[in-house]
Design an enzyme around this catalytic site. Sequence first.
Site, PDB file in Angstrom:
ATOM      1  N   LYS A  49       0.900  -1.048   0.042  1.00 17.24           N
ATOM      2  CA  LYS A  49      -0.113   0.051   0.133  1.00 17.24           C
ATOM      3  C   LYS A  49       0.908   1.355   0.096  1.00 17.24           C
ATOM      4  CE  LYS A  49      -4.392  -1.212   0.270  1.00 17.24           C
ATOM      5  NZ  LYS A  49      -5.380  -0.771  -0.665  1.00 17.24           N
ATOM      6  N   SER A 300       0.701  -9.681  -0.589  1.00 16.28           N
ATOM      7  CA  SER A 300       0.460  -8.348  -0.670  1.00 16.28           C
ATOM      8  C   SER A 300       0.729  -7.705   0.923  1.00 16.28           C
ATOM      9  CB  SER A 300      -0.997  -8.080  -1.014  1.00 16.28           C
ATOM     10  OG  SER A 300      -1.958  -8.967  -0.087  1.00 16.28           O
TER      11      SER A 300
END
Length: 400
Positions: A49, A300
């Site tokens: 992110k 992720s």
Amino acid sequence: MLTLDKIYHASFVLKEVIRPTALIKSPNLCPGVNLYLKPENLQVTGSFKVRGAYYKISQLTEEEKAKGVIACSAGNHAQGVALAAAKNGIKSLICIPDGAPISKVEATKSYGAEVCLVEGAYDDAYEKALSLVEETGATFIHPFDDELVIAGQGSIGLEILDELPNVDVVIVPIGGGGLISGVAFALKALKPEIKVYGVQSSGAPSMLNAVKKKQIETLDSVKTIADGIAVKRPGDHTFELVEKYVDEIVTVTDDEVSTAILELIEQQKMIAEGAGAVALAAALFHKVPIQNKNVVCLVSGGNIDVTILSRVIDRGLQKAGRLAELIIELIDKPGQLLGVSQIISKLGGNVVSVFHSRADVDLDINACVLRISMETRNQEHLDQIKAEISRQGYKIVDVK
């Protein structure tokens, strides 16, 4: 409009802040598959992110920077925005659902952000963030439905192709869709024959439903251990990009995700959060065609709360047939517990705990119940022990 030039520019800008996450070859995870992991769980802030957040904030005007930024997040975007704002010398306020892992909340504060905990799920935090934007005039940094954020995430696609030009398949988690939109756009623009598969939790299939119905709908509720992708409504931009560039979306269960987390810990010595493990879960449980192909699973994020991790490991062990509780109905006479224990011992099982009771009202008056937890090598080993217990005349009532 999202363009390849923007993604390349994002990749250039991000070199000053992100950590290189080289592909890790992991053939033992999926026999017959040339599997690689893209370990964004090792990224600065523990998640991909930071890429989209930093690129978006880096492109703000001086006037916008002076007013600060506001974001909403289940945790990982929050940390990315907080770090990016700090590096750009601007204020940040992050709205986080009150059920987010404490570790993510505290990490966000540690990067210098002000945190506003909001009752409910991600979408509730989103509404609160928008109201604060109206009040303050700060810039809203959307976690996924923003072209600059998507471009930042797309830098991952460029890195995968640079390191593995002959990649056949890339498997990517989907929450709101920002990550897969950027990655798929970059990959398809440079090598259209690559297959890009998206993975959602079966308890939060918002993008899958949208693609199937060809329109965006908001889920009434979401329920999954993969809190990072527990999104009720995908983005407008991301929906269009996913429809155009993603080949297929599949779902995985919490049990399958737990197994993937356990595999990463044991086989790769790597910690992934639920959302970070869904791509590998899809590969492990044959949700997409990858046999004999060069495959990249995108891990992720790794920001899992340690209090949840032990429960997830137990679930993963149970799913793999390596930890089980047998509930056995016995005749209440001497030697019954010894008989069961000897069977387990001779076949190589390891007893973890034993509970013996006569108090169950559903039992015959001369019967008792035995709950015995044990560790086994795999599902085949567990089945072997169960079969031998039954063969020797003991009644297995349930297996947990």
